[in-house]
Design a protein around this motif. Sequence first.
Motif, PDB file in Angstrom:
ATOM      1  N   LYS A   1       0.748   6.561  -2.276  1.00  0.00           N
ATOM      2  CA  LYS A   1       0.203   5.596  -1.189  1.00  0.00           C
ATOM      3  C   LYS A   1      -1.360   5.398  -1.198  1.00  0.00           C
ATOM      4  O   LYS A   1      -2.021   6.471  -1.125  1.00  0.00           O
ATOM      5  N   MET A   2      -1.713   4.325  -1.023  1.00  0.00           N
ATOM      6  CA  MET A   2      -3.110   3.799  -0.942  1.00  0.00           C
ATOM      7  C   MET A   2      -3.469   3.211   0.601  1.00  0.00           C
ATOM      8  O   MET A   2      -2.581   3.015   1.278  1.00  0.00           O
ATOM      9  N   ASP A   3      -4.561   3.235   0.944  1.00  0.00           N
ATOM     10  CA  ASP A   3      -5.046   2.672   2.304  1.00  0.00           C
ATOM     11  C   ASP A   3      -5.071   1.144   2.288  1.00  0.00           C
ATOM     12  O   ASP A   3      -4.946   0.833   3.527  1.00  0.00           O
ATOM     13  N   ALA A   4      -5.057   0.398   1.523  1.00  0.00           N
ATOM     14  CA  ALA A   4      -4.794  -1.054   1.610  1.00  0.00           C
ATOM     15  C   ALA A   4      -3.777  -1.615   0.518  1.00  0.00           C
ATOM     16  O   ALA A   4      -3.687  -0.871  -0.776  1.00  0.00           O
TER      17      ALA A   4
ATOM     18  N   ASN B   1      -9.032  -4.352   0.438  1.00  0.00           N
ATOM     19  CA  ASN B   1     -10.133  -4.220   1.256  1.00  0.00           C
ATOM     20  C   ASN B   1     -11.437  -3.742   0.298  1.00  0.00           C
ATOM     21  O   ASN B   1     -12.358  -3.134   0.637  1.00  0.00           O
TER      22      ASN B   1
ATOM     23  N   CYS C   1      -7.905  -2.880  -4.438  1.00  0.00           N
ATOM     24  CA  CYS C   1      -7.111  -3.172  -3.357  1.00  0.00           C
ATOM     25  C   CYS C   1      -7.830  -4.337  -2.556  1.00  0.00           C
ATOM     26  O   CYS C   1      -8.820  -4.568  -2.622  1.00  0.00           O
TER      27      CYS C   1
ATOM     28  N   GLU D   1     -11.934  -1.782  -2.023  1.00  0.00           N
ATOM     29  CA  GLU D   1     -12.145  -0.269  -2.572  1.00  0.00           C
ATOM     30  C   GLU D   1     -11.352  -0.460  -3.939  1.00  0.00           C
ATOM     31  O   GLU D   1     -10.323  -1.160  -4.133  1.00  0.00           O
TER      32      GLU D   1
ATOM     33  N   TYR E   1      -9.628   2.545  -7.096  1.00  0.00           N
ATOM     34  CA  TYR E   1      -9.310   4.125  -7.674  1.00  0.00           C
ATOM     35  C   TYR E   1      -9.100   4.264  -9.053  1.00  0.00           C
ATOM     36  O   TYR E   1      -8.446   3.161  -9.577  1.00  0.00           O
TER      37      TYR E   1
ATOM     38  N   LEU F   1     -12.316  10.758  -0.365  1.00  0.00           N
ATOM     39  CA  LEU F   1     -11.112   9.747   0.373  1.00  0.00           C
ATOM     40  C   LEU F   1     -11.342   9.578   1.821  1.00  0.00           C
ATOM     41  O   LEU F   1     -11.735  10.701   2.314  1.00  0.00           O
ATOM     42  N   PRO F   2     -11.423   8.679   2.339  1.00  0.00           N
ATOM     43  CA  PRO F   2     -11.298   7.393   1.553  1.00  0.00           C
ATOM     44  C   PRO F   2     -12.373   6.926   0.667  1.00  0.00           C
ATOM     45  O   PRO F   2     -13.579   7.142   1.402  1.00  0.00           O
TER      46      PRO F   2
ATOM     47  N   SER G   1       0.834  -1.224  -0.052  1.00  0.00           N
ATOM     48  CA  SER G   1      -0.043  -0.059  -0.007  1.00  0.00           C
ATOM     49  C   SER G   1       0.805   1.356  -0.107  1.00  0.00           C
ATOM     50  O   SER G   1       0.269   2.388  -0.032  1.00  0.00           O
TER      51      SER G   1
END
Length: 276
Positions: A88-91, A114, A112, A116, A118, A136-137, A62
């Motif tokens: 950078k991403m959340d997962a 989780n 990702c 989600e 993008y 976001l998120p 991530s």
Amino acid sequence: NILQISPASKTDSLDGSSYQVSLDHVFKEHLMDWSASSHHFPVVCLDLSSDGTWFAAGRFSSGKGAVHVFTLSTNEDGRYRHWWSLPKMDAPTTCIKFLGGGIVESSLAVGCSNNEFYIYNLGRRSLSHWSNDMGLPLLKSLPKELTSRSEPVARIVSNSATPQRFILGSHGYFCAVDLDQPVPERSSMFPPDHLRAKRLQLIKEDDAMMFCPPPGKKSKSNLTRDTSTNFTICLRYSEILFQDFIAENEMVVVEQPWMSILEELPDALARRVYGT
């Protein structure tokens, strides 16, 4: 690495084969100015744009640099250039897919772990207008039926005839997404009488009992969001091994049902009988 496959001449073909394979390019441009620790995660997905101008590689991470985008050579100089390292991403990243191409502006969809996803605009090196509008998120703006699933998104497939539509695929379901349609608060299930759909309906009823909005007339916008077919989740297939479009409006799904796996297992050496 990029391998070039070309017809072999009679003098070069020692074993009688008609083609030869040679190493055309080794991608090292993305390793410059990056710490070694940022590349410890393995590459899990690769994708090439339909017009052959973009190439992307994704790692199960991530952090910044988990997904790298390259421009491929379109002229005689044969140059390959590192275009962008996604932020950078959340997962961790699980899948990537180029959308558009040709007369449609190219973009990159990133899924990702989780559930989600993008959309990135490659020309501007930024999030697309759709992703920015969602906020976001993104996880908070997607239907709960998608984000609450334990099976992460494993693939993104798109139909060349409809560049604004694509499918988020996993091992036990896939979800149809239309970027031109509003995102509903709840996803529809197909088929609606599927056992897993009925279980999810019970969860919906429990949530509705915990939170009951005041009675009133539904607005037209809320009615549209409730009856939308966008983000419909298909549960007809299970244990999906492969899924992709092979032509415009023509998709193939390969599945491996559990019963066929059990039939290949040998007989049990011993069978315990309980309750006797």
